[in-house]
Scaffold this active site. Structure first.
Site, PDB file in Angstrom:
ATOM      1  N   GLY A  89      43.447-123.885  27.629  1.00 56.33           N
ATOM      2  CA  GLY A  89      43.256-122.692  28.816  1.00 56.33           C
ATOM      3  C   GLY A  89      42.105-121.948  28.596  1.00 56.33           C
ATOM      4  O   GLY A  89      41.724-121.646  27.531  1.00 56.33           O
ATOM      5  N   GLY A 121      42.457-122.405  21.462  1.00 52.64           N
ATOM      6  CA  GLY A 121      43.770-121.818  20.787  1.00 52.64           C
ATOM      7  C   GLY A 121      44.500-122.878  20.163  1.00 52.64           C
ATOM      8  O   GLY A 121      43.694-123.670  19.105  1.00 52.64           O
ATOM      9  N   GLY A 135      46.736-125.442  20.419  1.00 49.04           N
ATOM     10  CA  GLY A 135      46.542-126.984  20.258  1.00 49.04           C
ATOM     11  C   GLY A 135      45.256-127.365  19.898  1.00 49.04           C
ATOM     12  O   GLY A 135      45.154-128.355  19.156  1.00 49.04           O
ATOM     13  N   THR A 136      44.163-126.858  20.530  1.00 46.27           N
ATOM     14  CA  THR A 136      42.855-126.970  20.210  1.00 46.27           C
ATOM     15  C   THR A 136      42.739-127.174  18.651  1.00 46.27           C
ATOM     16  O   THR A 136      41.990-127.908  18.048  1.00 46.27           O
ATOM     17  CB  THR A 136      41.972-126.222  20.889  1.00 46.27           C
ATOM     18  N   THR A 173      41.689-117.125  22.969  1.00 47.97           N
ATOM     19  CA  THR A 173      43.118-117.187  23.803  1.00 47.97           C
ATOM     20  C   THR A 173      43.355-115.881  24.341  1.00 47.97           C
ATOM     21  O   THR A 173      43.575-114.894  23.374  1.00 47.97           O
ATOM     22  CB  THR A 173      44.380-117.761  22.860  1.00 47.97           C
ATOM     23  N   ILE A 174      44.046-115.623  25.504  1.00 45.06           N
ATOM     24  CA  ILE A 174      44.472-114.362  25.809  1.00 45.06           C
ATOM     25  C   ILE A 174      45.759-113.848  25.104  1.00 45.06           C
ATOM     26  O   ILE A 174      46.033-112.946  25.359  1.00 45.06           O
ATOM     27  CB  ILE A 174      44.403-114.345  27.335  1.00 45.06           C
ATOM     28  N   ASP A 175      46.350-115.102  24.421  1.00 47.60           N
ATOM     29  CA  ASP A 175      47.831-114.755  24.095  1.00 47.60           C
ATOM     30  C   ASP A 175      47.640-113.962  22.594  1.00 47.60           C
ATOM     31  O   ASP A 175      48.679-113.518  21.998  1.00 47.60           O
ATOM     32  CB  ASP A 175      48.481-115.944  23.709  1.00 47.60           C
ATOM     33  N   MET A 202      51.356-113.001  31.090  1.00 47.41           N
ATOM     34  CA  MET A 202      51.304-114.241  30.541  1.00 47.41           C
ATOM     35  C   MET A 202      51.884-114.243  28.988  1.00 47.41           C
ATOM     36  O   MET A 202      51.622-113.162  28.462  1.00 47.41           O
ATOM     37  CB  MET A 202      49.936-114.695  30.688  1.00 47.41           C
ATOM     38  N   ARG A 258      43.381-114.164  33.058  1.00 44.41           N
ATOM     39  CA  ARG A 258      42.331-115.181  32.319  1.00 44.41           C
ATOM     40  C   ARG A 258      41.258-114.888  32.971  1.00 44.41           C
ATOM     41  O   ARG A 258      40.107-115.616  32.460  1.00 44.41           O
ATOM     42  CB  ARG A 258      43.031-116.570  32.241  1.00 44.41           C
TER      43      ARG A 258
HETATM   44  O1  F6P Z   1      47.650-120.139  26.521  1.00 49.46           O
HETATM   45  C1  F6P Z   1      47.031-119.310  27.564  1.00 49.46           C
HETATM   46  C2  F6P Z   1      48.069-119.103  28.778  1.00 49.46           C
HETATM   47  O2  F6P Z   1      47.142-118.348  29.733  1.00 49.46           O
HETATM   48  C3  F6P Z   1      49.237-118.922  28.598  1.00 49.46           C
HETATM   49  O3  F6P Z   1      49.453-117.229  28.379  1.00 49.46           O
HETATM   50  C4  F6P Z   1      49.945-119.205  29.697  1.00 49.46           C
HETATM   51  O4  F6P Z   1      51.251-119.213  29.871  1.00 49.46           O
HETATM   52  C5  F6P Z   1      49.568-120.429  29.816  1.00 49.46           C
HETATM   53  O5  F6P Z   1      48.078-120.364  29.365  1.00 49.46           O
HETATM   54  C6  F6P Z   1      49.335-120.970  31.176  1.00 49.46           C
HETATM   55  O6  F6P Z   1      48.729-122.207  31.144  1.00 49.46           O
HETATM   56  P1  F6P Z   1      48.265-123.082  32.380  1.00 49.46           P
HETATM   57  O7  F6P Z   1      46.687-122.407  32.787  1.00 49.46           O
HETATM   58  O8  F6P Z   1      47.900-124.424  32.035  1.00 49.46           O
HETATM   59  O9  F6P Z   1      49.176-122.809  33.614  1.00 49.46           O
END
Ligand code: F6P
Length: 357
Positions: A11, A111, A113-114, A134-136, A178, A284
């Site tokens: 993401g 993030g 997975g990467t 990552t925003i997380d 998120m 994001r």
């Molecule tokens: O990993 C970052 C993130 O923005 C999470 O906070 C969110 O749940 C997910 O990606 C959303 O993913 P996608 O953009 O694939 O819908």
């Protein structure tokens, strides 16, 4: 002469461009001859050989721009070693591209997975340097990831806006933030936005306790209540289910998300109007905040420094207010969760915020 490959995967988030600019400037300004190849759409570009030789000009004027000028995509780690429908051996293809271009190193921004795939490429013998995006803010091995502070700003602004309308109408508002697995973003935006209730995946909630808290607030004269709810918030009952049982339950969910379920239950229990707001991907998007611009630039330039010293196999992270290099094998596959007993959670509780537990 240094030949670098660069890609952004997973993401997107704010400050990816700022981080790449940091790496490129540190390398181009070093006086050493440098070639930087940008791969399109993350690992897909590396697998299918979609790349472009980048120049200094490609990295100018991008500090303040959100998104990633290279494009990104999700290439799930669990499928990386499984040939796709086209029969391509993805790991072999990535190695082939790397060797064909005679790269000295790959700079990978991503993030969780990467990082698993980046570490796999390291074990396959490629030189890799990663940067934590990552925003997380859930990457292991770093106190901070870029994108997080910008996303906190967006989510906080959403809660701020909800405050005025919630107060006017005397409603309960659920703002969905998120974060499917971790609650850093919800916790920080919730505190910053003055939410009355914060629900995060790490602290399962009891719906009756939420209703009680709202009743108490209303009995005490408050006309409205704001809940900051993470996408992955989970009830105590559901937290007792096995992973498999919970997945099955989620597949039968009739509401769009947990926030709507909570809203429905609170509406029944409290007899007040409830509304749900989902800022979603706006969290994001947009320009990186100044903190992220500085932070990503620092991480990027330190990555450039490591490359010039031929030091590979690290994520450039941030620990105890210092930029550090963390071995990739320590980062890959681990999540940095919110500790329910941490001081930030305790301080939030002292402010009167309920976690519904
Ligand atoms: O990993 C970052 C993130 O923005 C999470 O906070 C969110 O749940 C997910 O990606 C959303 O993913 P996608 O953009 O694939 O819908």
């Amino acid at each position: 002469m240094k030949r670098i490959g660069m890609l952004t995967s997973g993401g997107d988030c704010q400050a990816l461009n700022a981080a790449m600019r940091g790496v490129a400037k540190a390398l181009f300004n070093s006086g050493e001859k440098v070639e930087i190849y940008g791969f399109q759409d993350g690992y897909q570009g590396l697998i299918y050989g979609r790349f472009k030789l980048l120049t200094y000009a490609d990295f100018t004027g991008i500090l303040t721009k959100g998104g990633t000028f290279l494009g990104t995509s999700r290439t799930p780690f669990k499928t990386i070693q499984v040939p796709g429908e086209d029969g391509v051996d993805k790991v072999a293809a990535m190695k082939q591209t790397y060797y064909k271009l005679q790269l000295d190193c790959l700079v990978i921004l991503g993030g969780n997975g990467t990082h698993k795939t980046a570490n796999l490429l390291r074990t396959e013998g490629l030189n890799v340097i990663t940067l934590p995006k990552t925003i997380d803010n859930d990457l292991w091995g770093t106190d901070m990831t870029f994108g997080f502070q910008s996303a906190v700003n967006v989510a906080t602004e959403a809660i701020d806006c909800i405050h005025t309308t919630a107060a006017s109408h005397g409603r309960i508002f659920v703002v969905e933030v998120m974060g499917h697995k971790v609650g850093w973003l919800t916790l920080n935006a919730g505190i910053a936005g003055g939410a009355d209730i914060i629900l995060i995946p790490e602290i399962p909630y009891d719906i009756d306790k939420l209703a009680k808290k709202i009743k108490e607030r209303h009995d005490g004269g408050s006309r409205f209540t704001i809940l900051a709810v993470a996408e992955g918030a989970i009830s105590k009952k559901d937290a007792e289910l096995s992973k498999k049982e919970y997945k099955k339950k989620l597949s039968k969910r009739t509401q769009p998300s947990v926030s709507y379920e909570i809203a429905e239950e609170l509406g029944k229990r409290c007899g007040l109007e409830v509304r749900v707001t989902v800022p979603g991907h706006t969290q994001r998007g947009g320009s990186p905040c100044p903190y992220d611009r500085v932070f990503a630039s620092r991480l990027g330039s330190e990555a450039g420094k490591l490359i010039l010293k031929n030091e590979y196999g690290f994520m450039v992270g941030y620990k105890n207010r210092e930029i550090v290099k963390v071995p990739l094998e320590e980062v890959a596959g681990k999540l940095k969760m919110v500790d329910p007993d941490s001081s930030i959670v305790k301080e939030a509780k002292l402010l009167g915020i309920s976690f519904g537990n």
